[in-house]
Design a protein around this motif. Structure first.
Motif, PDB file in Angstrom:
ATOM      1  N   ALA A   1      10.617  -1.778  15.191  1.00 19.24           N
ATOM      2  CA  ALA A   1      11.659  -1.551  14.185  1.00 19.24           C
ATOM      3  C   ALA A   1      11.115  -1.880  12.799  1.00 19.24           C
ATOM      4  O   ALA A   1      10.499  -2.922  12.583  1.00 19.24           O
ATOM      5  CB  ALA A   1      12.885  -2.397  14.495  1.00 19.24           C
ATOM      6  N   GLY A   2      11.318  -0.939  11.879  1.00 22.35           N
ATOM      7  CA  GLY A   2      10.897  -1.122  10.494  1.00 22.35           C
ATOM      8  C   GLY A   2       9.514  -0.591  10.176  1.00 22.35           C
ATOM      9  O   GLY A   2       9.141  -0.518   9.010  1.00 22.35           O
ATOM     10  N   GLU A   3       8.756  -0.207  11.202  1.00 32.05           N
ATOM     11  CA  GLU A   3       7.417   0.335  10.963  1.00 32.05           C
ATOM     12  C   GLU A   3       7.434   1.854  11.108  1.00 32.05           C
ATOM     13  O   GLU A   3       8.220   2.405  11.864  1.00 32.05           O
ATOM     14  CB  GLU A   3       6.412  -0.276  11.940  1.00 32.05           C
ATOM     15  N   ASN A   4       6.532   2.522  10.360  1.00 31.25           N
ATOM     16  CA  ASN A   4       6.552   3.985  10.418  1.00 31.25           C
ATOM     17  C   ASN A   4       6.046   4.472  11.772  1.00 31.25           C
ATOM     18  O   ASN A   4       5.193   3.860  12.386  1.00 31.25           O
ATOM     19  CB  ASN A   4       5.797   4.613   9.250  1.00 31.25           C
ATOM     20  N   PHE A   5       6.662   5.562  12.237  1.00 26.16           N
ATOM     21  CA  PHE A   5       6.263   6.130  13.522  1.00 26.16           C
ATOM     22  C   PHE A   5       6.183   7.648  13.470  1.00 26.16           C
ATOM     23  O   PHE A   5       5.787   8.282  14.443  1.00 26.16           O
ATOM     24  CB  PHE A   5       7.198   5.654  14.640  1.00 26.16           C
ATOM     25  N   SER A   6       6.516   8.233  12.330  1.00 28.04           N
ATOM     26  CA  SER A   6       6.487   9.676  12.176  1.00 28.04           C
ATOM     27  C   SER A   6       6.301   9.987  10.691  1.00 28.04           C
ATOM     28  O   SER A   6       6.414   9.091   9.848  1.00 28.04           O
ATOM     29  CB  SER A   6       7.798  10.275  12.700  1.00 28.04           C
ATOM     30  N   LEU A   7       6.034  11.230  10.397  1.00 21.82           N
ATOM     31  CA  LEU A   7       5.875  11.672   9.011  1.00 21.82           C
ATOM     32  C   LEU A   7       6.518  13.047   8.879  1.00 21.82           C
ATOM     33  O   LEU A   7       6.372  13.889   9.773  1.00 21.82           O
ATOM     34  CB  LEU A   7       4.380  11.769   8.655  1.00 21.82           C
ATOM     35  N   ILE A   8       7.239  13.232   7.787  1.00 19.84           N
ATOM     36  CA  ILE A   8       7.844  14.536   7.514  1.00 19.84           C
ATOM     37  C   ILE A   8       7.318  15.021   6.171  1.00 19.84           C
ATOM     38  O   ILE A   8       7.342  14.284   5.181  1.00 19.84           O
ATOM     39  CB  ILE A   8       9.382  14.443   7.487  1.00 19.84           C
ATOM     40  N   GLU A   9       6.829  16.257   6.167  1.00 16.77           N
ATOM     41  CA  GLU A   9       6.365  16.878   4.932  1.00 16.77           C
ATOM     42  C   GLU A   9       7.328  17.980   4.546  1.00 16.77           C
ATOM     43  O   GLU A   9       7.771  18.755   5.389  1.00 16.77           O
ATOM     44  CB  GLU A   9       4.957  17.451   5.101  1.00 16.77           C
TER      45      GLU A   9
END
Length: 128
Positions: free
Chosen positions: A54-62
């Motif tokens: 929780a609170g850490e990045n796990f995906s990226l959206i461009e």
């Protein structure tokens, strides 16, 4: 919006969680987040089996405007990812609360849900 009000919880970073009632949740980004991003052109999905914190990045959206990290609103194991987003990332814009989900996560601690906001509280936070 009644289904969203009753079934979804939100992180301050604009991710939503839908509790499936079986120890798993679906995760995606809010209507507000997709509006701020603009037209989504790519979604970097996590891998099945990944462990989220929780609170850490796990995906990226461009999008055509920017790239934005997606933060895990809960800790757990990624059981499934929405592979349809590989071919149709714009689904995040078109249906952020239904077909635009990013991952299905098995909760490692169901209490994580208590740290998220109700829909009403989330909307109020947007006005601040």
């Amino acid at each position: 919006m009644n289904a969203i009000e009753n079934n979804y919880k939100f992180a301050t970073t604009h991710e939503w969680v839908k509790d499936n009632g079986d120890g798993t949740v679906l995760v995606g980004i809010s209507q507000r987040a997709q509006e701020l991003l603009g037209d989504v052109v790519f979604v970097e999905l996590p891998e099945e089996g990944d462990i989220t914190t929780a609170g850490e990045n796990f995906s990226l959206i461009e999008s055509v405007k920017a790239a934005s990290d997606v933060y895990a609103p809960v800790s757990g194991e990624v059981l499934a990812v929405n592979e349809a987003l590989d071919d149709s990332p714009e689904t995040v814009n078109e249906s952020p609360f239904d077909e635009g989900w990013i991952a299905k996560i098995k909760l490692s601690d169901p209490a994580d849900l208590d740290n998220l906001m109700s829909y009403e509280r989330y909307l109020a936070s947007l006005e601040d």
